[in-house]
Design a protein around this motif. Structure first.
Motif, PDB file in Angstrom:
ATOM      1  N   VAL A 102      34.848   3.413  42.631  1.00 10.97           N
ATOM      2  CA  VAL A 102      34.062   4.644  42.739  1.00 10.97           C
ATOM      3  C   VAL A 102      32.804   4.343  43.557  1.00 10.97           C
ATOM      4  O   VAL A 102      32.483   3.175  43.822  1.00 10.97           O
ATOM      5  N   GLY A 103      32.104   5.382  43.924  1.00 12.69           N
ATOM      6  CA  GLY A 103      30.825   5.215  44.598  1.00 12.69           C
ATOM      7  C   GLY A 103      29.677   5.313  43.612  1.00 12.69           C
ATOM      8  O   GLY A 103      29.741   6.081  42.642  1.00 12.69           O
ATOM      9  N   VAL A 104      28.650   4.530  43.850  1.00 14.24           N
ATOM     10  CA  VAL A 104      27.476   4.530  42.987  1.00 14.24           C
ATOM     11  C   VAL A 104      26.223   4.642  43.853  1.00 14.24           C
ATOM     12  O   VAL A 104      26.096   3.950  44.864  1.00 14.24           O
ATOM     13  N   VAL A 105      25.315   5.520  43.448  1.00 14.82           N
ATOM     14  CA  VAL A 105      24.048   5.683  44.162  1.00 14.82           C
ATOM     15  C   VAL A 105      22.908   5.419  43.191  1.00 14.82           C
ATOM     16  O   VAL A 105      22.831   6.047  42.128  1.00 14.82           O
ATOM     17  N   PHE A 106      22.017   4.472  43.564  1.00 11.43           N
ATOM     18  CA  PHE A 106      20.811   4.240  42.785  1.00 11.43           C
ATOM     19  C   PHE A 106      19.712   5.188  43.255  1.00 11.43           C
ATOM     20  O   PHE A 106      19.719   5.641  44.404  1.00 11.43           O
ATOM     21  N   LYS A 107      18.776   5.467  42.399  1.00 10.32           N
ATOM     22  CA  LYS A 107      17.701   6.419  42.704  1.00 10.32           C
ATOM     23  C   LYS A 107      16.865   5.952  43.889  1.00 10.32           C
ATOM     24  O   LYS A 107      16.415   4.800  43.925  1.00 10.32           O
ATOM     25  N   PRO A 108      16.634   6.842  44.864  1.00 14.95           N
ATOM     26  CA  PRO A 108      15.733   6.493  45.970  1.00 14.95           C
ATOM     27  C   PRO A 108      14.330   6.180  45.454  1.00 14.95           C
ATOM     28  O   PRO A 108      13.902   6.707  44.418  1.00 14.95           O
ATOM     29  N   ALA A 109      13.636   5.335  46.161  1.00 16.39           N
ATOM     30  CA  ALA A 109      12.293   4.929  45.731  1.00 16.39           C
ATOM     31  C   ALA A 109      11.324   6.110  45.697  1.00 16.39           C
ATOM     32  O   ALA A 109      10.492   6.223  44.783  1.00 16.39           O
ATOM     33  N   ALA A 110      11.446   7.001  46.681  1.00 14.74           N
ATOM     34  CA  ALA A 110      10.570   8.169  46.739  1.00 14.74           C
ATOM     35  C   ALA A 110      11.157   9.291  45.892  1.00 14.74           C
ATOM     36  O   ALA A 110      12.325   9.651  46.056  1.00 14.74           O
ATOM     37  N   GLU A 111      10.345   9.848  44.996  1.00 16.32           N
ATOM     38  CA  GLU A 111      10.828  10.899  44.114  1.00 16.32           C
ATOM     39  C   GLU A 111      11.302  12.106  44.921  1.00 16.32           C
ATOM     40  O   GLU A 111      10.589  12.613  45.788  1.00 16.32           O
ATOM     41  N   GLY A 112      12.524  12.550  44.654  1.00 14.12           N
ATOM     42  CA  GLY A 112      13.051  13.729  45.325  1.00 14.12           C
ATOM     43  C   GLY A 112      13.605  13.479  46.714  1.00 14.12           C
ATOM     44  O   GLY A 112      14.045  14.417  47.386  1.00 14.12           O
ATOM     45  N   ALA A 113      13.597  12.218  47.159  1.00 20.31           N
ATOM     46  CA  ALA A 113      14.097  11.915  48.499  1.00 20.31           C
ATOM     47  C   ALA A 113      15.611  12.123  48.551  1.00 20.31           C
ATOM     48  O   ALA A 113      16.318  11.931  47.573  1.00 20.31           O
ATOM     49  N   SER A 114      16.103  12.527  49.700  1.00 20.33           N
ATOM     50  CA  SER A 114      17.531  12.727  49.872  1.00 20.33           C
ATOM     51  C   SER A 114      18.223  11.374  50.083  1.00 20.33           C
ATOM     52  O   SER A 114      17.580  10.360  50.349  1.00 20.33           O
ATOM     53  N   PHE A 115      19.526  11.384  49.924  1.00 17.65           N
ATOM     54  CA  PHE A 115      20.307  10.167  50.147  1.00 17.65           C
ATOM     55  C   PHE A 115      21.590  10.552  50.864  1.00 17.65           C
ATOM     56  O   PHE A 115      22.015  11.712  50.843  1.00 17.65           O
ATOM     57  N   GLY A 116      22.187   9.566  51.524  1.00 12.30           N
ATOM     58  CA  GLY A 116      23.390   9.837  52.289  1.00 12.30           C
ATOM     59  C   GLY A 116      24.453   8.782  52.058  1.00 12.30           C
ATOM     60  O   GLY A 116      24.374   7.977  51.120  1.00 12.30           O
ATOM     61  N   LYS A 117      25.453   8.750  52.953  1.00 13.53           N
ATOM     62  CA  LYS A 117      26.577   7.827  52.795  1.00 13.53           C
ATOM     63  C   LYS A 117      26.124   6.374  52.788  1.00 13.53           C
ATOM     64  O   LYS A 117      26.728   5.541  52.104  1.00 13.53           O
ATOM     65  N   ALA A 118      25.071   6.084  53.522  1.00 18.08           N
ATOM     66  CA  ALA A 118      24.602   4.695  53.597  1.00 18.08           C
ATOM     67  C   ALA A 118      24.063   4.195  52.259  1.00 18.08           C
ATOM     68  O   ALA A 118      23.963   2.987  52.036  1.00 18.08           O
ATOM     69  N   ASP A 119      23.726   5.122  51.375  1.00 19.82           N
ATOM     70  CA  ASP A 119      23.172   4.740  50.074  1.00 19.82           C
ATOM     71  C   ASP A 119      24.246   4.538  49.003  1.00 19.82           C
ATOM     72  O   ASP A 119      23.942   4.122  47.883  1.00 19.82           O
ATOM     73  N   VAL A 120      25.491   4.857  49.340  1.00 15.68           N
ATOM     74  CA  VAL A 120      26.569   4.758  48.370  1.00 15.68           C
ATOM     75  C   VAL A 120      27.102   3.327  48.327  1.00 15.68           C
ATOM     76  O   VAL A 120      27.502   2.764  49.345  1.00 15.68           O
ATOM     77  N   ARG A 121      27.086   2.739  47.156  1.00 14.06           N
ATOM     78  CA  ARG A 121      27.597   1.383  46.951  1.00 14.06           C
ATOM     79  C   ARG A 121      28.974   1.465  46.283  1.00 14.06           C
ATOM     80  O   ARG A 121      29.223   2.355  45.448  1.00 14.06           O
ATOM     81  N   ARG A 122      29.839   0.565  46.615  1.00 16.23           N
ATOM     82  CA  ARG A 122      31.148   0.513  45.980  1.00 16.23           C
ATOM     83  C   ARG A 122      31.027  -0.139  44.610  1.00 16.23           C
ATOM     84  O   ARG A 122      30.327  -1.133  44.437  1.00 16.23           O
ATOM     85  N   ALA A 123      31.724   0.417  43.677  1.00 13.67           N
ATOM     86  CA  ALA A 123      31.748  -0.144  42.321  1.00 13.67           C
ATOM     87  C   ALA A 123      33.192  -0.244  41.860  1.00 13.67           C
ATOM     88  O   ALA A 123      33.956   0.722  41.955  1.00 13.67           O
ATOM     89  N   LYS A 124      33.555  -1.384  41.350  1.00 11.70           N
ATOM     90  CA  LYS A 124      34.895  -1.591  40.825  1.00 11.70           C
ATOM     91  C   LYS A 124      34.941  -1.144  39.373  1.00 11.70           C
ATOM     92  O   LYS A 124      34.016  -1.398  38.604  1.00 11.70           O
ATOM     93  N   VAL A 125      36.016  -0.446  38.993  1.00 10.12           N
ATOM     94  CA  VAL A 125      36.205  -0.058  37.596  1.00 10.12           C
ATOM     95  C   VAL A 125      36.838  -1.242  36.867  1.00 10.12           C
ATOM     96  O   VAL A 125      38.009  -1.564  37.067  1.00 10.12           O
ATOM     97  N   LEU A 126      36.054  -1.912  36.035  1.00  8.51           N
ATOM     98  CA  LEU A 126      36.512  -3.119  35.355  1.00  8.51           C
ATOM     99  C   LEU A 126      37.375  -2.834  34.129  1.00  8.51           C
ATOM    100  O   LEU A 126      38.341  -3.537  33.865  1.00  8.51           O
ATOM    101  N   ARG A 127      37.000  -1.811  33.365  1.00 10.07           N
ATOM    102  CA  ARG A 127      37.653  -1.612  32.087  1.00 10.07           C
ATOM    103  C   ARG A 127      37.548  -0.153  31.668  1.00 10.07           C
ATOM    104  O   ARG A 127      36.584   0.542  32.007  1.00 10.07           O
ATOM    105  N   ARG A 128      38.543   0.299  30.915  1.00 10.78           N
ATOM    106  CA  ARG A 128      38.583   1.667  30.429  1.00 10.78           C
ATOM    107  C   ARG A 128      38.831   1.689  28.920  1.00 10.78           C
ATOM    108  O   ARG A 128      39.554   0.853  28.403  1.00 10.78           O
ATOM    109  N   ASP A 129      38.238   2.680  28.264  1.00 10.39           N
ATOM    110  CA  ASP A 129      38.475   2.887  26.837  1.00 10.39           C
ATOM    111  C   ASP A 129      38.816   4.359  26.632  1.00 10.39           C
ATOM    112  O   ASP A 129      37.947   5.230  26.629  1.00 10.39           O
ATOM    113  N   GLU A 130      40.122   4.624  26.473  1.00  7.12           N
ATOM    114  CA  GLU A 130      40.563   6.003  26.305  1.00  7.12           C
ATOM    115  C   GLU A 130      40.175   6.570  24.946  1.00  7.12           C
ATOM    116  O   GLU A 130      40.077   7.783  24.787  1.00  7.12           O
ATOM    117  N   VAL A 131      39.960   5.706  23.968  1.00  6.18           N
ATOM    118  CA  VAL A 131      39.611   6.183  22.632  1.00  6.18           C
ATOM    119  C   VAL A 131      38.180   6.713  22.602  1.00  6.18           C
ATOM    120  O   VAL A 131      37.919   7.830  22.146  1.00  6.18           O
TER     121      VAL A 131
END
Length: 366
Positions: free
Chosen positions: A94-123
């Motif tokens: 999935v994609g993950v975006v951390f909060k920009p340093a400036a409050e209310g600042a916009s973000f784009g594709k360059a700010d999206v980091r890849r995150a691997k889904v390690l584990r799931r809990d359906e319960v």
């Protein structure tokens, strides 16, 4: 303070339906008590709220999965993030975006980091993500100690409701409910200990942290139910258990948990019935949400001129701490009594307007 009979706990099979029990009143009890629990608290808002948000927001991420999105909480310095399973679905990344340093600042594709889904809990409807790098200023949020959640305490939520990124809301803990069942849009039946709060959450908040004043995670905001102020977070205890799993945990698709909500189509039934002497009549242990466990006690006096009374153990300590009266036996609440400090004496009295589930006024009992 009146108390249930000696058998007014447990129970698995209904002994009778209760034709005289107004279904609407039974389904509304939680909303009335939630409102009441908030009244005696006097908290200075402003500076503390701002401090909580400024310290915690950099550790709350926006999770992008397919066409959907949700929230997540950073829980380790090496980039592990907890969110809801229904946020990530079946995605491996999935994609993950951390909060920009400036409050209310916009973000784009360059700010999206890849995150691997390690584990799931359906319960418990949880998922664990892993990003390779954590930006400066994003510190892990610790999990609160087991049993740290107190009914009536202040809690804070940060997430992205309806896409409004890094939104802060605040509320109180209404109750902690064990073995609570619900269903998500994935069609899975879930069960966990959940923290019920009045903290406003909406789609997009899912997966984000519910925090106490110490910036510790007491739950992962997961779903809301029909009714006003009925919001739920999977408890930190369940998150802690999830983190110990070595592989995915699958839900039982054949049995599953029964979905529970204040508005569920379910006939209120009495699990137990016993004679009451003062006033003379009958006491019933009522299951209103079809989970075969008692939710409250109803007292029905033999004299038709005397009111129905509903008794609640709001904080789960085994003692009655709230009493709501229906003077006309018509399904409308008239008066509520609340024991705020748990000393066995009612501290607040509240009045209802006809047909409303929340008291319009609460006064201290002198």
């Amino acid at each position: 303070m009146p108390a249930p009979g000696p058998d007014a706990v447990g129970g698995k099979r209904p002994v009778a339906t209760v034709p005289s029990l107004p279904g609407a009143a039974a389904a509304r009890y939680a909303a009335a008590l939630d409102w009441a629990a908030a009244q005696p608290r006097q908290v200075t808002r402003g500076a503390k709220d701002a401090q909580v948000y400024q310290a915690a927001a950099p550790s709350v991420v926006l999770v992008l999965a397919g066409d959907g999105f949700g929230s997540g909480a950073l829980i380790s310095a090496d980039g592990k993030i907890v969110t809801n399973l229904h946020v990530v679905g079946d995605a491996k990344e999935v994609g993950v975006v951390f909060k920009p340093a400036a409050e209310g600042a916009s973000f784009g594709k360059a700010d999206v980091r890849r995150a691997k889904v390690l584990r799931r809990d359906e319960v418990a409807d949880l998922a664990l993500l892993q990003v390779s790098e954590v930006p400066a200023g994003a510190k892990p949020l610790p999990l609160a100690a087991s049993g740290a959640v107190q009914v009536g305490s202040d809690v804070h939520a940060i997430g992205h409701p309806t896409g409004q990124a890094w939104t802060y809301t605040r509320g109180i803990v209404s109750q902690v409910r064990k073995d609570y069942g619900w269903r998500t849009e994935m069609g899975l039946d879930h069960k966990a200990t959940v923290v019920q709060t009045q903290t406003p959450i909406n789609p997009g908040n899912s997966g984000g942290p519910l925090l106490d004043d110490n910036l510790e995670i007491i739950g992962i905001n997961s779903f809301k139910s029909d009714g006003e102020g009925l919001n739920f977070a999977v408890s930190a205890d369940d998150v802690r258990t999830f983190l110990t799993l070595k592989e995915d945990r699958r839900a039982n698709r054949s049995a599953g948990a029964r979905a529970v909500s204040a508005g569920s189509e379910c006939e209120a039934v009495a699990l137990k019935e016993w004679a009451v002497s003062d006033p003379k009549g009958l006491g019933y242990l009522i299951d209103v949400n079809c989970d075969a466990e008692g939710d409250f006690v109803m007292i029905e006096p033999a004299k038709k001129s005397e009111p129905h009374t509903y008794l609640f153990d709001h904080d789960g300590d085994g003692k009655i701490d709230a009493e709501i009266t229906d003077l006309g036996r018509d399904g409308n609440f008239d008066e509520a009594l609340l024991d705020v400090d748990g000393d066995g004496t009612y501290d607040l009295v509240g009045q209802f307007k006809p047909g409303e589930s929340d008291p319009y006024r609460y006064e201290r009992i002198k």
